[in-house]
Write a protein that holds these residues in place. Structure first.
Motif, PDB file in Angstrom:
ATOM      1  N   SER A  39      85.285  25.110  81.689  1.00 36.93           N
ATOM      2  CA  SER A  39      83.852  24.969  81.929  1.00 36.93           C
ATOM      3  C   SER A  39      83.493  23.493  81.919  1.00 36.93           C
ATOM      4  N   GLY A  40      82.456  23.175  82.657  1.00 36.28           N
ATOM      5  CA  GLY A  40      82.012  21.794  82.766  1.00 36.28           C
ATOM      6  C   GLY A  40      80.767  21.698  83.611  1.00 36.28           C
ATOM      7  N   THR A  41      80.627  20.568  84.306  1.00 36.69           N
ATOM      8  CA  THR A  41      79.468  20.365  85.173  1.00 36.69           C
ATOM      9  C   THR A  41      79.924  19.878  86.538  1.00 36.69           C
ATOM     10  N   ILE A  42      79.111  20.149  87.529  1.00 43.54           N
ATOM     11  CA  ILE A  42      79.331  19.632  88.867  1.00 43.54           C
ATOM     12  C   ILE A  42      78.078  18.870  89.265  1.00 43.54           C
ATOM     13  N   THR A  53      79.876  20.596  97.604  1.00 41.08           N
ATOM     14  CA  THR A  53      80.991  20.000  96.882  1.00 41.08           C
ATOM     15  C   THR A  53      80.496  18.865  96.002  1.00 41.08           C
ATOM     16  N   GLY A  54      81.352  18.498  95.053  1.00 45.82           N
ATOM     17  CA  GLY A  54      81.035  17.386  94.179  1.00 45.82           C
ATOM     18  C   GLY A  54      82.089  17.250  93.108  1.00 45.82           C
ATOM     19  N   PRO A  55      82.027  16.176  92.337  1.00 46.06           N
ATOM     20  CA  PRO A  55      83.002  15.982  91.265  1.00 46.06           C
ATOM     21  C   PRO A  55      82.713  16.904  90.079  1.00 46.06           C
ATOM     22  N   TYR A  56      83.796  17.300  89.415  1.00 47.32           N
ATOM     23  CA  TYR A  56      83.726  18.196  88.271  1.00 47.32           C
ATOM     24  C   TYR A  56      84.035  17.397  87.013  1.00 47.32           C
ATOM     25  N   ARG A  66      88.100  16.947  88.032  1.00 43.80           N
ATOM     26  CA  ARG A  66      88.491  17.084  89.432  1.00 43.80           C
ATOM     27  C   ARG A  66      87.554  16.234  90.278  1.00 43.80           C
ATOM     28  N   ALA A  67      88.125  15.573  91.272  1.00 47.45           N
ATOM     29  CA  ALA A  67      87.322  14.729  92.152  1.00 47.45           C
ATOM     30  C   ALA A  67      86.411  15.562  93.047  1.00 47.45           C
ATOM     31  N   LYS A  68      86.862  16.782  93.384  1.00 49.91           N
ATOM     32  CA  LYS A  68      86.066  17.607  94.296  1.00 49.91           C
ATOM     33  C   LYS A  68      86.291  19.086  93.990  1.00 49.91           C
ATOM     34  N   VAL A  94      83.932  26.772  91.785  1.00 40.71           N
ATOM     35  CA  VAL A  94      83.168  26.920  90.555  1.00 40.71           C
ATOM     36  C   VAL A  94      81.966  27.827  90.788  1.00 40.71           C
ATOM     37  N   MET A  95      81.457  28.375  89.671  1.00 43.65           N
ATOM     38  CA  MET A  95      80.282  29.235  89.692  1.00 43.65           C
ATOM     39  C   MET A  95      79.325  28.771  88.614  1.00 43.65           C
ATOM     40  N   ARG A  96      78.036  28.908  88.862  1.00 41.60           N
ATOM     41  CA  ARG A  96      77.037  28.548  87.852  1.00 41.60           C
ATOM     42  C   ARG A  96      77.266  29.340  86.593  1.00 41.60           C
ATOM     43  N   SER A  97      77.070  28.695  85.454  1.00 41.93           N
ATOM     44  CA  SER A  97      77.231  29.378  84.174  1.00 41.93           C
ATOM     45  C   SER A  97      75.919  29.333  83.413  1.00 41.93           C
TER      46      SER A  97
END
Length: 148
Positions: A39-42, A53-56, A66-68, A94-97
């Motif tokens: 889990s994290g943020t994008i 897309t975006g960095p994680y 992750r860069a993307k 990824v999916m919204r949490s």
């Protein structure tokens, strides 16, 4: 004749509810059962027709930056915003949490509850049960709309 109608409409209502759960579960189980998941943020930097897309940036232990990564482009995802997400296992998707992600994952069930309420009211003539189903569906869809 009456038993046949009840059996048929009961089966249709049950199938509608099962389809709602079936449509929600592939996303919901990843968002709700987060133990052992990354889990994290994008930060959304680019959006196409279907995906953004975006960095994680990781938040959980064992998760790697992750860069993307890719997130589904919906009305709930806008370029330039940062969202809490869960990584789908084995992918860079990824999916919204959090509460918003959980409510969004269960939107198909909300629609199924509304549809089943019509079948229960018209086919089974159980108006109180139909109102409960419709109210539950309405609350779920409204909460998802407000959370996003």
């Amino acid at each position: 004749m009456n038993f046949g109608r009840l059996a048929a409409m009961g089966t249709v209502a049950l199938l509608i509810l099962i389809a709602g759960i079936w449509g929600s579960w592939p996303t919901a189980h990843n968002v709700m059962l987060t133990k052992g998941r990354e889990s994290g943020t994008i930060e959304v930097t680019a959006c196409g027709d279907d995906t953004c897309t975006g960095p994680y940036t990781p938040v959980s232990t064992g998760s790697k930056a992750r860069a993307k990564v890719v997130i589904e482009h919906t009305v709930a995802v806008k370029k330039g915003q940062t969202y809490a997400v869960v990584v789908k296992p084995g992918t860079d998707e990824v999916m919204r949490s959090g509460p918003a992600g959980i409510l969004y994952a269960w939107v198909p069930l909300g629609g199924a509850l509304l549809l089943a309420s019509v079948v229960v009211a018209g086919g089974l003539r159980l108006t109180r049960a139909a109102w409960v189903l419709a109210g539950s569906g309405f609350v779920l869809l409204t909460a998802a709309f407000l959370a996003l």
